[in-house]
Design a protein around this motif. Structure first.
Motif, PDB file in Angstrom:
ATOM      1  N   SER A 116     103.371  50.815  32.438  1.00  0.00           N
ATOM      2  CA  SER A 116     103.919  50.018  33.542  1.00  0.00           C
ATOM      3  C   SER A 116     105.355  50.426  33.851  1.00  0.00           C
ATOM      4  O   SER A 116     105.751  50.532  35.020  1.00  0.00           O
ATOM      5  CB  SER A 116     103.867  48.528  33.189  1.00  0.00           C
ATOM      6  N   ARG A 117     106.138  50.671  32.815  1.00  0.00           N
ATOM      7  CA  ARG A 117     107.531  51.076  33.024  1.00  0.00           C
ATOM      8  C   ARG A 117     107.611  52.428  33.718  1.00  0.00           C
ATOM      9  O   ARG A 117     108.433  52.633  34.628  1.00  0.00           O
ATOM     10  CB  ARG A 117     108.264  51.120  31.684  1.00  0.00           C
ATOM     11  N   ALA A 118     106.747  53.365  33.305  1.00  0.00           N
ATOM     12  CA  ALA A 118     106.738  54.682  33.940  1.00  0.00           C
ATOM     13  C   ALA A 118     106.329  54.573  35.406  1.00  0.00           C
ATOM     14  O   ALA A 118     106.901  55.256  36.274  1.00  0.00           O
ATOM     15  CB  ALA A 118     105.788  55.623  33.194  1.00  0.00           C
ATOM     16  N   LEU A 119     105.364  53.717  35.710  1.00  0.00           N
ATOM     17  CA  LEU A 119     104.937  53.524  37.098  1.00  0.00           C
ATOM     18  C   LEU A 119     106.042  52.881  37.926  1.00  0.00           C
ATOM     19  O   LEU A 119     106.262  53.251  39.084  1.00  0.00           O
ATOM     20  CB  LEU A 119     103.682  52.657  37.133  1.00  0.00           C
ATOM     21  N   THR A 120     106.747  51.925  37.334  1.00  0.00           N
ATOM     22  CA  THR A 120     107.836  51.256  38.052  1.00  0.00           C
ATOM     23  C   THR A 120     108.956  52.231  38.385  1.00  0.00           C
ATOM     24  O   THR A 120     109.513  52.211  39.494  1.00  0.00           O
ATOM     25  CB  THR A 120     108.377  50.089  37.211  1.00  0.00           C
ATOM     26  N   VAL A 121     109.293  53.096  37.426  1.00  0.00           N
ATOM     27  CA  VAL A 121     110.344  54.087  37.656  1.00  0.00           C
ATOM     28  C   VAL A 121     109.951  55.035  38.793  1.00  0.00           C
ATOM     29  O   VAL A 121     110.800  55.490  39.572  1.00  0.00           O
ATOM     30  CB  VAL A 121     110.633  54.875  36.364  1.00  0.00           C
ATOM     31  N   SER A 122     108.656  55.303  38.923  1.00  0.00           N
ATOM     32  CA  SER A 122     108.193  56.210  39.978  1.00  0.00           C
ATOM     33  C   SER A 122     108.112  55.541  41.346  1.00  0.00           C
ATOM     34  O   SER A 122     107.773  56.203  42.332  1.00  0.00           O
ATOM     35  CB  SER A 122     106.816  56.780  39.607  1.00  0.00           C
ATOM     36  N   GLY A 123     108.398  54.240  41.413  1.00  0.00           N
ATOM     37  CA  GLY A 123     108.408  53.558  42.702  1.00  0.00           C
ATOM     38  C   GLY A 123     107.258  52.609  42.932  1.00  0.00           C
ATOM     39  O   GLY A 123     107.159  51.987  44.005  1.00  0.00           O
ATOM     40  N   SER A 172     107.301  38.901  49.136  1.00  0.00           N
ATOM     41  CA  SER A 172     108.507  39.746  49.180  1.00  0.00           C
ATOM     42  C   SER A 172     108.999  39.982  50.603  1.00  0.00           C
ATOM     43  O   SER A 172     110.197  40.154  50.841  1.00  0.00           O
ATOM     44  CB  SER A 172     108.232  41.082  48.498  1.00  0.00           C
ATOM     45  N   HIS A 173     108.081  40.050  51.604  1.00  0.00           N
ATOM     46  CA  HIS A 173     108.436  40.268  53.014  1.00  0.00           C
ATOM     47  C   HIS A 173     109.333  41.505  53.176  1.00  0.00           C
ATOM     48  O   HIS A 173     110.338  41.478  53.888  1.00  0.00           O
ATOM     49  CB  HIS A 173     109.162  39.046  53.604  1.00  0.00           C
ATOM     50  N   ASP A 174     108.985  42.588  52.502  1.00  0.00           N
ATOM     51  CA  ASP A 174     109.828  43.789  52.575  1.00  0.00           C
ATOM     52  C   ASP A 174     109.247  44.865  53.483  1.00  0.00           C
ATOM     53  O   ASP A 174     109.787  45.968  53.573  1.00  0.00           O
ATOM     54  CB  ASP A 174     110.047  44.357  51.173  1.00  0.00           C
ATOM     55  N   GLY A 175     108.136  44.575  54.161  1.00  0.00           N
ATOM     56  CA  GLY A 175     107.564  45.528  55.085  1.00  0.00           C
ATOM     57  C   GLY A 175     106.998  46.773  54.419  1.00  0.00           C
ATOM     58  O   GLY A 175     106.979  47.850  55.026  1.00  0.00           O
ATOM     59  N   ARG A 176     106.549  46.619  53.182  1.00  0.00           N
ATOM     60  CA  ARG A 176     105.980  47.761  52.450  1.00  0.00           C
ATOM     61  C   ARG A 176     104.715  48.236  53.158  1.00  0.00           C
ATOM     62  O   ARG A 176     103.883  47.431  53.595  1.00  0.00           O
ATOM     63  CB  ARG A 176     105.671  47.344  51.019  1.00  0.00           C
ATOM     64  N   ARG A 177     104.562  49.535  53.259  1.00  0.00           N
ATOM     65  CA  ARG A 177     103.441  50.114  54.001  1.00  0.00           C
ATOM     66  C   ARG A 177     102.109  49.781  53.336  1.00  0.00           C
ATOM     67  O   ARG A 177     102.024  49.600  52.131  1.00  0.00           O
ATOM     68  CB  ARG A 177     103.600  51.630  54.105  1.00  0.00           C
ATOM     69  N   TYR A 178     101.065  49.772  54.156  1.00  0.00           N
ATOM     70  CA  TYR A 178      99.729  49.401  53.676  1.00  0.00           C
ATOM     71  C   TYR A 178      99.243  50.347  52.579  1.00  0.00           C
ATOM     72  O   TYR A 178      98.653  49.897  51.585  1.00  0.00           O
ATOM     73  CB  TYR A 178      98.742  49.410  54.854  1.00  0.00           C
ATOM     74  N   ALA A 179      99.492  51.652  52.742  1.00  0.00           N
ATOM     75  CA  ALA A 179      99.022  52.613  51.749  1.00  0.00           C
ATOM     76  C   ALA A 179      99.673  52.370  50.389  1.00  0.00           C
ATOM     77  O   ALA A 179      99.020  52.476  49.342  1.00  0.00           O
ATOM     78  CB  ALA A 179      99.320  54.039  52.227  1.00  0.00           C
ATOM     79  N   LEU A 180     100.956  52.032  50.392  1.00  0.00           N
ATOM     80  CA  LEU A 180     101.641  51.762  49.123  1.00  0.00           C
ATOM     81  C   LEU A 180     101.132  50.476  48.480  1.00  0.00           C
ATOM     82  O   LEU A 180     100.977  50.396  47.258  1.00  0.00           O
ATOM     83  CB  LEU A 180     103.150  51.678  49.361  1.00  0.00           C
ATOM     84  N   LEU A 182      98.125  49.182  48.856  1.00  0.00           N
ATOM     85  CA  LEU A 182      96.799  49.487  48.333  1.00  0.00           C
ATOM     86  C   LEU A 182      96.905  50.254  47.015  1.00  0.00           C
ATOM     87  O   LEU A 182      96.153  49.994  46.060  1.00  0.00           O
ATOM     88  CB  LEU A 182      95.998  50.296  49.351  1.00  0.00           C
ATOM     89  N   GLY A 183      97.839  51.191  46.951  1.00  0.00           N
ATOM     90  CA  GLY A 183      98.044  51.935  45.708  1.00  0.00           C
ATOM     91  C   GLY A 183      98.483  51.033  44.569  1.00  0.00           C
ATOM     92  O   GLY A 183      98.021  51.179  43.421  1.00  0.00           O
ATOM     93  N   ASP A 184      99.358  50.069  44.858  1.00  0.00           N
ATOM     94  CA  ASP A 184      99.795  49.121  43.832  1.00  0.00           C
ATOM     95  C   ASP A 184      98.632  48.281  43.310  1.00  0.00           C
ATOM     96  O   ASP A 184      98.534  47.992  42.114  1.00  0.00           O
ATOM     97  CB  ASP A 184     100.883  48.203  44.389  1.00  0.00           C
ATOM     98  N   VAL A 185      97.745  47.874  44.231  1.00  0.00           N
ATOM     99  CA  VAL A 185      96.587  47.070  43.834  1.00  0.00           C
ATOM    100  C   VAL A 185      95.645  47.883  42.946  1.00  0.00           C
ATOM    101  O   VAL A 185      95.146  47.389  41.919  1.00  0.00           O
ATOM    102  CB  VAL A 185      95.849  46.551  45.079  1.00  0.00           C
ATOM    103  N   LEU A 186      95.394  49.125  43.331  1.00  0.00           N
ATOM    104  CA  LEU A 186      94.515  49.974  42.529  1.00  0.00           C
ATOM    105  C   LEU A 186      95.113  50.250  41.145  1.00  0.00           C
ATOM    106  O   LEU A 186      94.389  50.290  40.143  1.00  0.00           O
ATOM    107  CB  LEU A 186      94.254  51.286  43.265  1.00  0.00           C
ATOM    108  N   ILE A 187      96.414  50.426  41.095  1.00  0.00           N
ATOM    109  CA  ILE A 187      97.080  50.655  39.811  1.00  0.00           C
ATOM    110  C   ILE A 187      96.992  49.415  38.928  1.00  0.00           C
ATOM    111  O   ILE A 187      96.816  49.517  37.702  1.00  0.00           O
ATOM    112  CB  ILE A 187      98.541  51.076  40.045  1.00  0.00           C
ATOM    113  N   ALA A 188      97.100  48.217  39.533  1.00  0.00           N
ATOM    114  CA  ALA A 188      96.960  46.979  38.764  1.00  0.00           C
ATOM    115  C   ALA A 188      95.598  46.911  38.086  1.00  0.00           C
ATOM    116  O   ALA A 188      95.478  46.518  36.915  1.00  0.00           O
ATOM    117  CB  ALA A 188      97.168  45.772  39.680  1.00  0.00           C
ATOM    118  N   ALA A 189      94.547  47.306  38.816  1.00  0.00           N
ATOM    119  CA  ALA A 189      93.210  47.324  38.228  1.00  0.00           C
ATOM    120  C   ALA A 189      93.072  48.445  37.199  1.00  0.00           C
ATOM    121  O   ALA A 189      92.409  48.278  36.170  1.00  0.00           O
ATOM    122  CB  ALA A 189      92.168  47.477  39.336  1.00  0.00           C
TER     123      ALA A 189
END
Length: 347
Positions: A116-123, A172-180, A182-189
């Motif tokens: 998780s820490r490595a993923l967080t550092v990568s954005g 968060s209301h930060d306007g994060r793009r849909y692709a990012l 979706l990637g965060d959701v897949l990484i959570a799983a």
């Protein structure tokens, strides 16, 4: 006439000595003559021994540096850490079966934390606390609940971390793009399936009758694969196996891993599990395949994240997940072969 207390004159002979006195005088003279020579000889011997020890140490350090340069690992530290982990593993599996449960849980949680820490550092956005809570439930369910409830808890854990990530993103209301997103959701799983679920399957195998020996067996084979690849790679390795994923892995190393896997599979199959020789060979080959895929898969993840190791918690090895990469995926064929071979052996 001379007084009895006066010493004899120079021209008078000394009074005769007894045999004992003569022997003492001769030994004293010899000791006086050979003392410096003996001390000099001892100093020379000690100096020679110190030079030989210093030369042996220099040769070993030079060899260790060559190995470290080629593999990126410190051989001495890696060996000591590996022995310590191996002893803890043996003690928990052989003497107290359930003691392996906290051992596996701690390893899984540490692996999830560093991943998780490595993923967080990568954005990436990773919800660490929900991940650890869900992962703990999934891992422990492999040993303490029935199989159907284990699967139910897995789906609940996946839904929990996915929904948490989506709600956190909306808040968060930060306007994060849909692709990012979706990637965060897949990484959570992925964190739950890759680390927690595979660890829980190891505990499912442990809970079976004689399962501790199957767990120990597939880990021994996975370690043999890693050791065989390491030794063959540093001594014979010339042809890269997957240069874009892991440049230091070679086909010669894979050959050494294959030989070690088959030998270890046959030995543990016969002497630990009571299997036939061909069953042990199949066991070794399947673990070879999954251990290699697991190792290359984690190397591909690290290359995508731009890191060499998941962490530096295990000197000479990298991170916890770096040691579990070949073991986690190998539990799948181990559990499958338990269900397949155990009835054959018992019949």
């Amino acid at each position: 006439m001379t007084d009895a207390s006066d010493p004899p004159r120079g021209d008078e002979p000394a009074s005769p000595q007894t045999r004992r006195e003569a022997g003492d005088a001769r030994r004293a003279a010899e000791s006086h003559d050979t003392g410096p020579a003996l001390q000099s000889h001892l100093r020379a011997a000690r100096s020679e021994l110190e030079n030989q020890v210093a030369q042996a140490r220099a040769d070993f350090e030079e060899a260790n540096e060559r190995i470290k340069e080629r593999t990126g690992r410190d051989l001495i530290v890696a060996t000591l850490i590996g022995l310590a982990i191996g002893l803890a593993l043996l003690g928990s599996l052989i003497f107290v079966k359930w003691a392996f449960v906290p051992f596996a849980l701690a390893a899984a949680m540490l692996a999830m934390f560093e991943f998780s820490r490595a993923l967080t550092v990568s954005g990436r956005r990773v919800d660490l606390v929900p991940q650890l809570i869900a992962g703990t439930v999934v891992v422990l369910s492999g040993y303490f609940v029935s199989s159907w409830l284990h699967w139910v808890l897995l789906f609940v854990a996946l839904a929990f971390v996915v929904v948490w990530r989506l709600v956190a993103q909306m808040a968060s209301h930060d306007g994060r793009r849909y692709a990012l997103v979706l990637g965060d959701v897949l990484i959570a799983a992925l964190l739950q399936l890759y680390v927690a679920f595979l660890t829980s399957l190891c505990l499912v195998l442990l809970s079976k009758d004689g399962g501790e020996w199957w767990v120990l067996s597939f880990i021994i084979i996975a370690v043999a694969v890693d050791t065989g690849a390491y030794v063959a790679g540093i001594t014979l390795g010339k042809h890269p196996m997957a240069p874009r994923i892991s440049p230091k892995k070679t086909w010669e190393g894979f050959g050494g891993a294959a030989a070690a896997a088959i030998i270890a599979g046959v030995l543990v199959g016969i002497f630990m599990l009571g299997l036939d020789g061909w069953m042990g060979a199949v066991f070794g080959i399947l673990i070879l395949a999954t251990a290699t895929v697991g190792d290359l898969g984690e190397s591909m993840i690290k290359r995508d994240l731009g890191i060499k190791d998941m962490s530096s918690w295990l000197p000479g090895h990298g991170g916890v997940l770096d040691r579990l990469d070949s073991i986690l995926l190998s539990v799948v064929p181990a559990l499958a072969l338990y269900y397949l071979f155990t009835p054959l052996v018992a019949s």
